[in-house]
Motif scaffolding. Structure first.
Motif, PDB file in Angstrom:
ATOM      1  N   CYS A 140      12.522   0.525  -4.324  1.00 46.70           N
ATOM      2  CA  CYS A 140      11.221   1.003  -4.786  1.00 46.70           C
ATOM      3  C   CYS A 140      11.385   2.416  -5.332  1.00 46.70           C
ATOM      4  O   CYS A 140      12.048   3.248  -4.704  1.00 46.70           O
ATOM      5  N   THR A 159       7.948  -2.874   6.595  1.00 47.89           N
ATOM      6  CA  THR A 159       9.148  -2.805   5.763  1.00 47.89           C
ATOM      7  C   THR A 159       9.965  -1.593   6.200  1.00 47.89           C
ATOM      8  O   THR A 159       9.407  -0.550   6.516  1.00 47.89           O
ATOM      9  N   PRO A 170       7.791  -1.097  -6.580  1.00 46.01           N
ATOM     10  CA  PRO A 170       8.926  -1.991  -6.308  1.00 46.01           C
ATOM     11  C   PRO A 170       9.565  -2.435  -7.611  1.00 46.01           C
ATOM     12  O   PRO A 170       8.883  -2.656  -8.611  1.00 46.01           O
ATOM     13  N   TRP A 209       0.862  -5.677   5.615  1.00 43.46           N
ATOM     14  CA  TRP A 209       1.651  -6.907   5.600  1.00 43.46           C
ATOM     15  C   TRP A 209       1.882  -7.343   7.038  1.00 43.46           C
ATOM     16  O   TRP A 209       1.626  -6.589   7.973  1.00 43.46           O
ATOM     17  N   GLY A 216      11.771  -5.104  -7.669  1.00 39.81           N
ATOM     18  CA  GLY A 216      12.128  -6.518  -7.572  1.00 39.81           C
ATOM     19  C   GLY A 216      13.509  -6.794  -7.014  1.00 39.81           C
ATOM     20  O   GLY A 216      13.871  -7.939  -6.799  1.00 39.81           O
ATOM     21  N   TYR A 273       0.067   0.464   3.219  1.00 40.70           N
ATOM     22  CA  TYR A 273       0.217  -0.910   2.765  1.00 40.70           C
ATOM     23  C   TYR A 273      -0.078  -1.817   3.954  1.00 40.70           C
ATOM     24  O   TYR A 273      -0.087  -1.364   5.104  1.00 40.70           O
ATOM     25  N   LYS A 283      -4.073  -8.588   8.076  1.00 38.65           N
ATOM     26  CA  LYS A 283      -2.706  -8.081   8.254  1.00 38.65           C
ATOM     27  C   LYS A 283      -2.761  -6.613   8.693  1.00 38.65           C
ATOM     28  O   LYS A 283      -3.615  -5.860   8.239  1.00 38.65           O
ATOM     29  N   GLY A 291      12.341  -6.732   0.915  1.00 38.99           N
ATOM     30  CA  GLY A 291      11.254  -7.634   1.267  1.00 38.99           C
ATOM     31  C   GLY A 291       9.866  -7.013   1.232  1.00 38.99           C
ATOM     32  O   GLY A 291       8.921  -7.590   1.760  1.00 38.99           O
ATOM     33  N   PHE A 292       9.726  -5.852   0.595  1.00 40.35           N
ATOM     34  CA  PHE A 292       8.418  -5.191   0.571  1.00 40.35           C
ATOM     35  C   PHE A 292       7.371  -6.089  -0.065  1.00 40.35           C
ATOM     36  O   PHE A 292       7.564  -6.653  -1.131  1.00 40.35           O
ATOM     37  N   ASN A 293       6.250  -6.208   0.636  1.00 37.80           N
ATOM     38  CA  ASN A 293       5.108  -6.958   0.150  1.00 37.80           C
ATOM     39  C   ASN A 293       3.864  -6.345   0.760  1.00 37.80           C
ATOM     40  O   ASN A 293       3.940  -5.716   1.815  1.00 37.80           O
ATOM     41  N   THR A 294       2.738  -6.511   0.101  1.00 38.02           N
ATOM     42  CA  THR A 294       1.494  -5.940   0.618  1.00 38.02           C
ATOM     43  C   THR A 294       0.295  -6.691   0.053  1.00 38.02           C
ATOM     44  O   THR A 294       0.348  -7.191  -1.071  1.00 38.02           O
ATOM     45  N   VAL A 295      -0.760  -6.772   0.873  1.00 42.85           N
ATOM     46  CA  VAL A 295      -2.035  -7.303   0.388  1.00 42.85           C
ATOM     47  C   VAL A 295      -2.978  -6.153   0.031  1.00 42.85           C
ATOM     48  O   VAL A 295      -4.051  -6.379  -0.502  1.00 42.85           O
TER      49      VAL A 295
END
Length: 137
Positions: A89, A113, A83, A109, A85, A107, A45, A69-73
């Protein structure tokens, strides 16, 4: 008679300017957020670097960013960005984000974001963290 009225007006205008001179007002518009792709890949990503700048001399506390929609690997230190939820954040765990300060985090993804300032409390020089002039509560 016109001269005393003119002097009174001039005096009032000068007084207002002197009182206003020391009061700095900062808003969320003074929080500048930029984001760039770094060119690195993390678990396939793209990685993004986010930089948050406080463009005013006031300190922001409990600075919350909209981050839908924040997400990260890639692990992001929760003391930097946490974050909650609900599409928001918390920056710096709510601690002081001082005037003219800057911080960055990365981050990774599939898509970036959109980060925008959502809320904060701020204190400016001469006020305490609750917004009161120093020494006055």
């Amino acid at each position: 008679m016109a001269a005393p009225a003119a002097l009174r007006t001039l005096f009032c205008a000068t007084l207002i300017l002197l009182l206003a001179k020391g009061s700095v007002q900062c808003t969320l518009d003074d929080i500048d957020i930029s984001q760039d792709e770094t060119g690195k890949q993390v678990e396939g990503k793209p990685e993004y670097k986010v930089t948050v700048n406080n463009e005013c001399e006031c300190t922001h506390w409990n600075l919350t960013l909209s981050c839908p929609g924040f997400n990260t690997v890639e692990k992001v230190d929760p003391l930097i960005l946490r974050p909650n939820g609900s599409g928001s954040c918390l920056l710096k765990n709510g601690t002081a984000f001082y005037g003219f300060a800057s911080l960055s985090f990365t981050y990774a993804w599939e898509t970036p974001t959109s980060f925008t300032p959502e809320s904060s409390n701020n204190t400016c020089p001469g006020t305490n963290r609750f917004g009161f002039r120093d020494g006055h509560y």
